[in-house]
Design a protein around this motif. Structure first.
Motif, PDB file in Angstrom:
ATOM      1  N   LEU A  38      -3.068   5.457  -2.974  1.00  0.00           N
ATOM      2  CA  LEU A  38      -3.559   6.157  -1.764  1.00  0.00           C
ATOM      3  C   LEU A  38      -2.793   7.904  -2.460  1.00  0.00           C
ATOM      4  N   ALA A  39      -3.643   8.988  -3.176  1.00  0.00           N
ATOM      5  CA  ALA A  39      -3.001   9.661  -3.618  1.00  0.00           C
ATOM      6  C   ALA A  39      -3.384  10.653  -3.433  1.00  0.00           C
ATOM      7  N   VAL A  40      -2.491  11.289  -2.205  1.00  0.00           N
ATOM      8  CA  VAL A  40      -3.020  13.783  -1.542  1.00  0.00           C
ATOM      9  C   VAL A  40      -2.872  13.905  -2.624  1.00  0.00           C
ATOM     10  N   GLY A  41      -3.679  14.947  -2.916  1.00  0.00           N
ATOM     11  CA  GLY A  41      -2.995  16.549  -3.672  1.00  0.00           C
ATOM     12  C   GLY A  41      -4.383  17.033  -3.745  1.00  0.00           C
ATOM     13  N   ASP A  79      -5.928  20.237   0.128  1.00  0.00           N
ATOM     14  CA  ASP A  79      -5.074  21.130   0.425  1.00  0.00           C
ATOM     15  C   ASP A  79      -4.071  20.504   1.526  1.00  0.00           C
ATOM     16  N   ILE A  80      -2.842  20.213   0.655  1.00  0.00           N
ATOM     17  CA  ILE A  80      -1.605  20.164   1.859  1.00  0.00           C
ATOM     18  C   ILE A  80      -1.045  21.351   2.613  1.00  0.00           C
ATOM     19  N   ALA A  81      -1.402  22.845   2.477  1.00  0.00           N
ATOM     20  CA  ALA A  81      -0.906  23.657   2.266  1.00  0.00           C
ATOM     21  C   ALA A  81      -1.757  23.292   3.776  1.00  0.00           C
ATOM     22  N   ASP A  82      -2.398  22.569   4.691  1.00  0.00           N
ATOM     23  CA  ASP A  82      -3.664  22.751   5.268  1.00  0.00           C
ATOM     24  C   ASP A  82      -3.548  21.845   6.192  1.00  0.00           C
ATOM     25  N   ALA A  83      -2.650  21.561   7.309  1.00  0.00           N
ATOM     26  CA  ALA A  83      -1.997  19.930   8.067  1.00  0.00           C
ATOM     27  C   ALA A  83      -3.373  19.095   8.567  1.00  0.00           C
ATOM     28  N   HIS A  84      -4.026  20.632   8.755  1.00  0.00           N
ATOM     29  CA  HIS A  84      -5.918  19.804   9.248  1.00  0.00           C
ATOM     30  C   HIS A  84      -6.532  18.690   8.415  1.00  0.00           C
ATOM     31  N   TRP A  85      -6.082  18.865   7.369  1.00  0.00           N
ATOM     32  CA  TRP A  85      -6.813  18.554   6.584  1.00  0.00           C
ATOM     33  C   TRP A  85      -6.729  17.241   5.538  1.00  0.00           C
ATOM     34  N   LEU A  86      -5.085  16.846   6.318  1.00  0.00           N
ATOM     35  CA  LEU A  86      -4.768  15.936   5.584  1.00  0.00           C
ATOM     36  C   LEU A  86      -5.382  14.447   5.925  1.00  0.00           C
ATOM     37  N   PRO A  87      -4.790  13.354   5.210  1.00  0.00           N
ATOM     38  CA  PRO A  87      -5.479  11.900   5.424  1.00  0.00           C
ATOM     39  C   PRO A  87      -5.198  11.418   7.518  1.00  0.00           C
ATOM     40  N   ASP A  88      -6.119  11.525   8.220  1.00  0.00           N
ATOM     41  CA  ASP A  88      -6.074  10.959   8.996  1.00  0.00           C
ATOM     42  C   ASP A  88      -5.620   9.983   9.529  1.00  0.00           C
ATOM     43  N   ALA A  98       0.783  -1.311  -0.368  1.00  0.00           N
ATOM     44  CA  ALA A  98       0.163   0.362   0.126  1.00  0.00           C
ATOM     45  C   ALA A  98       0.965   1.169   0.452  1.00  0.00           C
ATOM     46  N   VAL A  99       0.482   2.223  -1.017  1.00  0.00           N
ATOM     47  CA  VAL A  99       1.530   3.748  -1.286  1.00  0.00           C
ATOM     48  C   VAL A  99       0.703   4.624  -1.245  1.00  0.00           C
ATOM     49  N   VAL A 100       1.211   5.650  -0.695  1.00  0.00           N
ATOM     50  CA  VAL A 100       0.147   6.971  -0.142  1.00  0.00           C
ATOM     51  C   VAL A 100       1.806   7.884  -0.638  1.00  0.00           C
ATOM     52  N   ILE A 101       1.530   8.745  -1.404  1.00  0.00           N
ATOM     53  CA  ILE A 101       1.774   9.332  -2.444  1.00  0.00           C
ATOM     54  C   ILE A 101       0.839  10.787  -3.180  1.00  0.00           C
ATOM     55  N   THR A 102       1.655  12.186  -1.713  1.00  0.00           N
ATOM     56  CA  THR A 102       2.015  13.415  -1.926  1.00  0.00           C
ATOM     57  C   THR A 102       1.845  13.860  -3.204  1.00  0.00           C
ATOM     58  N   GLY A 103       1.201  15.020  -3.688  1.00  0.00           N
ATOM     59  CA  GLY A 103       1.650  15.791  -5.347  1.00  0.00           C
ATOM     60  C   GLY A 103       1.859  14.621  -6.363  1.00  0.00           C
ATOM     61  N   LEU A 133      -8.357   8.210  -4.586  1.00  0.00           N
ATOM     62  CA  LEU A 133      -8.558   9.712  -4.588  1.00  0.00           C
ATOM     63  C   LEU A 133      -8.709  11.204  -3.760  1.00  0.00           C
ATOM     64  N   PHE A 134      -7.313  10.959  -3.081  1.00  0.00           N
ATOM     65  CA  PHE A 134      -7.960  11.807  -1.235  1.00  0.00           C
ATOM     66  C   PHE A 134      -7.300  13.209  -2.017  1.00  0.00           C
ATOM     67  N   SER A 135      -8.612  13.909  -2.253  1.00  0.00           N
ATOM     68  CA  SER A 135      -8.275  15.630  -2.131  1.00  0.00           C
ATOM     69  C   SER A 135      -8.306  16.494  -1.333  1.00  0.00           C
TER      70      SER A 135
END
Length: 233
Positions: free
Chosen positions: A29-32, A56-65, A3-8, A52-54
């Motif tokens: 799991l693609a985060v961006g 804003d990476i700039a807001d840490a509160h909305w990253l995958p929990d 299982a691979v999580v990738i940002t951007g 696809l986890f949509s």
């Protein structure tokens, strides 16, 4: 199963990592903030394998929990987190940068990897192999005039991951590495060349302007495949 999580993942190396990882059968799991049409089609074709986890990476509160990552990493023999998302801007003289640009660079390049790694390590199955990759840059080790935020955040990121690597040094199943992919033919390079033409403070601009003509930009897919082979095979 891996299982691979990738940002951007919308373009450049992130898109190439997404393609290479999904092509070899990984659960991804693609985060961006943005995803290509091709990525969305693949998600529709393989909903059990591609998420696809949509956000804003700039807001840490909305990253995958924790719950999101715990569910995604379930039953995996190997779990991988690749911190690819980054911004090179602002480029310019300190004293003339906007507060918004400064805080955004720190949030994307440093805060998000720190927060996501903290959650990921907690959510990872206790018996799985764990791989965390921080896509860094040569800018972490040398001063590039005009790149104060990029140099600083990449250097700080490497320090953080070096500390985490030391923390888990006795756990053979866990690997934490900083990866310098080198110069590639990506949107980031296009942004650098664009800024170079604006008159912003950037004394070494010509090196980046000449890079495509001099053949110094590697193919992102080739780099992605090498990174996965070396660090997440």
């Amino acid at each position: 199963m891996r299982a691979v999580v990738i940002t951007g993942v919308s373009r450049g190396l992130g898109a190439a990592l997404f393609d290479a990882s999904s092509a070899r059968g990984d659960r991804v799991l693609a985060v961006g903030r943005h995803f290509s049409q091709q990525q969305q089609l693949l998600r529709d074709e393989r909903p059990g394998d591609v998420t696809l986890f949509s956000t804003d990476i700039a807001d840490a509160h909305w990253l995958p929990d924790y719950d999101t990552l715990r569910g995604f990493l379930r039953d995996a023999d190997e779990v991988v987190l690749i911190h690819n998302a980054a911004v090179v801007e602002p480029i310019g003289a300190v004293g003339r940068l906007t507060t918004e640009a400064i805080t955004n660079a720190i949030a994307v390049n440093l805060t998000a990897p720190v927060v996501l790694t903290n959650t990921f390590l907690r959510a990872a199955p206790s018996d799985a192999r764990v791989r965390v990759l921080f896509i860094s840059s040569g800018a972490a080790h040398r001063i590039i005039d005009g790149w104060a935020l990029y140099c600083t955040t990449k250097a700080a990121g490497e320090t953080f991951f070096d500390v985490v690597a030391s923390q888990v040094r006795d756990e053979e199943r866990i690997s934490i590495v900083n990866v310098d992919p080198g110069q590639m033919d990506t949107g980031m390079q296009e942004n650098i060349r664009r800024v170079a033409g604006t008159g912003a403070y950037f004394p070494g601009r010509q090196r980046w302007v000449d890079a495509p003509a001099e053949g110094r930009l590697a193919d992102p897919l080739a780099v992605a495949e090498r990174i996965l082979k070396e660090h997440a095979a």
